[in-house]
Design an enzyme around this catalytic site. Sequence first.
Site, PDB file in Angstrom:
ATOM      1  N   ARG A  51       0.804  -1.231   0.000  1.00 29.34           N
ATOM      2  CA  ARG A  51       0.000   0.000   0.000  1.00 29.34           C
ATOM      3  C   ARG A  51       0.833   1.276   0.000  1.00 29.34           C
ATOM      4  O   ARG A  51       0.568   2.200  -0.776  1.00 29.34           O
ATOM      5  CB  ARG A  51      -0.921   0.047   1.243  1.00 29.34           C
ATOM      6  CG  ARG A  51      -2.175  -0.735   1.092  1.00 29.34           C
ATOM      7  CD  ARG A  51      -2.551  -1.370   2.396  1.00 29.34           C
ATOM      8  NE  ARG A  51      -1.560  -2.383   2.703  1.00 29.34           N
ATOM      9  CZ  ARG A  51      -1.657  -3.645   2.287  1.00 29.34           C
ATOM     10  NH1 ARG A  51      -2.702  -4.029   1.616  1.00 29.34           N
ATOM     11  NH2 ARG A  51      -0.699  -4.529   2.552  1.00 29.34           N
ATOM     12  N   THR A  52       1.816   1.352   0.877  1.00 26.83           N
ATOM     13  CA  THR A  52       2.520   2.632   1.020  1.00 26.83           C
ATOM     14  C   THR A  52       3.256   2.963  -0.270  1.00 26.83           C
ATOM     15  O   THR A  52       3.137   4.062  -0.809  1.00 26.83           O
ATOM     16  CB  THR A  52       3.486   2.573   2.221  1.00 26.83           C
ATOM     17  OG1 THR A  52       2.754   2.081   3.347  1.00 26.83           O
ATOM     18  CG2 THR A  52       4.041   3.938   2.538  1.00 26.83           C
ATOM     19  N   LYS A  80      26.338  -4.183  -2.756  1.00 25.72           N
ATOM     20  CA  LYS A  80      27.812  -4.183  -2.856  1.00 25.72           C
ATOM     21  C   LYS A  80      28.446  -3.551  -1.634  1.00 25.72           C
ATOM     22  O   LYS A  80      29.660  -3.338  -1.598  1.00 25.72           O
ATOM     23  CB  LYS A  80      28.246  -3.399  -4.103  1.00 25.72           C
ATOM     24  CG  LYS A  80      27.677  -3.896  -5.396  1.00 25.72           C
ATOM     25  CD  LYS A  80      28.108  -2.952  -6.527  1.00 25.72           C
ATOM     26  CE  LYS A  80      27.141  -2.992  -7.695  1.00 25.72           C
ATOM     27  NZ  LYS A  80      27.289  -1.824  -8.559  1.00 25.72           N
ATOM     28  N   ARG A 101      11.290   3.767   3.041  1.00 23.88           N
ATOM     29  CA  ARG A 101      11.000   2.794   4.112  1.00 23.88           C
ATOM     30  C   ARG A 101      12.271   2.004   4.350  1.00 23.88           C
ATOM     31  O   ARG A 101      12.916   1.545   3.396  1.00 23.88           O
ATOM     32  CB  ARG A 101       9.868   1.854   3.718  1.00 23.88           C
ATOM     33  CG  ARG A 101       9.693   0.715   4.724  1.00 23.88           C
ATOM     34  CD  ARG A 101       8.483  -0.126   4.473  1.00 23.88           C
ATOM     35  NE  ARG A 101       7.257   0.600   4.772  1.00 23.88           N
ATOM     36  CZ  ARG A 101       6.044   0.065   4.695  1.00 23.88           C
ATOM     37  NH1 ARG A 101       5.910  -1.208   4.349  1.00 23.88           N
ATOM     38  NH2 ARG A 101       4.974   0.783   4.970  1.00 23.88           N
ATOM     39  N   HIS A 129       5.283   5.623  11.451  1.00 24.20           N
ATOM     40  CA  HIS A 129       4.759   5.538  10.081  1.00 24.20           C
ATOM     41  C   HIS A 129       3.813   6.729   9.909  1.00 24.20           C
ATOM     42  O   HIS A 129       2.592   6.582   9.847  1.00 24.20           O
ATOM     43  CB  HIS A 129       4.029   4.206   9.908  1.00 24.20           C
ATOM     44  CG  HIS A 129       3.718   3.820   8.496  1.00 24.20           C
ATOM     45  ND1 HIS A 129       3.785   4.700   7.419  1.00 24.20           N
ATOM     46  CD2 HIS A 129       3.307   2.623   7.965  1.00 24.20           C
ATOM     47  CE1 HIS A 129       3.449   4.062   6.310  1.00 24.20           C
ATOM     48  NE2 HIS A 129       3.150   2.798   6.615  1.00 24.20           N
TER      49      HIS A 129
HETATM   50  N1   CP Z   1      -0.072   0.039   5.826  1.00 26.88           N
HETATM   51  C1   CP Z   1       1.122  -0.280   5.270  1.00 26.88           C
HETATM   52  O1   CP Z   1       2.170   0.276   5.621  1.00 26.88           O
HETATM   53  O2   CP Z   1       1.032  -1.259   4.330  1.00 26.88           O
HETATM   54  P1   CP Z   1       2.242  -1.766   3.424  1.00 26.88           P
HETATM   55  O3   CP Z   1       3.224  -2.452   4.347  1.00 26.88           O
HETATM   56  O4   CP Z   1       1.630  -2.694   2.429  1.00 26.88           O
HETATM   57  O5   CP Z   1       2.867  -0.558   2.804  1.00 26.88           O
END
Ligand code: CP
Length: 302
Positions: A51-52, A80, A101, A129
């Site tokens: 999703r993110t 590397k 991320r 998050h």
């Molecule tokens: N909600 C969320 O962070 O989903 P993903 O891990 O799929 O990005």
Amino acid sequence: MKNRSLVSISDFTKEEQMRVLEVAQEFEKNPVQNIMEGFVVASLFFEPSTRTRLSFESAANRLGGRVIGFSEAGSTSVKKGESLRDTILTIASYADLIVMRNPVEGSARFASEISNVPIINAGDGANQHPTQTLLDLYSIEKTQGTLDNLHVAFVGDLKYGRTVHSLVIALCNFNTTFHLVSPTELKLPSSVKMFIKEKNLEYHQYTNMEDILPVADVLYMTRIQRERFSDPLEYERIKNSYNLHNDMLQETKDNLKVMHPLPRVNEIDVNVDANPKAYYFEQALNGVFVRQALMATILGLR
Ligand code: CP
């Protein structure tokens, strides 16, 4: 907010967070615009995501921006031995904005300190998050008509759940009553509870989900995250602690919405998906509008 990074939800004031939600309403009405033409977003995912990553990329594409990046660090020079510092310094010269991320807590803060373009934290380990929080706030306001004075129940992995940490901190601005349901091993960390205490808000801790169902306005379910456990046996022992099914929603408030940052494993039965109180897939869609608003605001386009 122009040119600012978003690493922790506290980097934006309540008013700034509300501004992003306001702009998101505009994009929900009109999601296809060309305002990001000429801008490049780098999408750096050192940890899996559906999703993110894809909602950021969809958001940028629908606004006419271009996206570069990777969804798997194994295909980059990190393999590397290149450091995060060198990776960020290089990519900052290729893009106007970096969405990252990374499994290491604090990595997004580090990146924001060395990058000359804004960094948006798309999740750093078990820490925060914040963009999920903005879409959660948007979803709560949209379904409840307000963010104020709600009873919000968090269920599942409150210890390692970064979406929970960021959302609890944000909700402290709205006189929330917190109901914290988790196995004993996965309680909300004291560092997050401190935010609740500082605002003199009420919180209650439970191990049994049934206890909170009649009072909740929002039921925020989370996954027990296998990847955060060092002891696989401990994960096996508690992985099935919660399973929400339709019968359990019968005696709940009419306004209750079941939310979940997703992915789900088995904490919500698939039969709940058709229940009008289930909101998690709409919540994921809201992520596109909120991320459009966030990027447009940071790039100075709104
Ligand atoms: N909600 C969320 O962070 O989903 P993903 O891990 O799929 O990005």
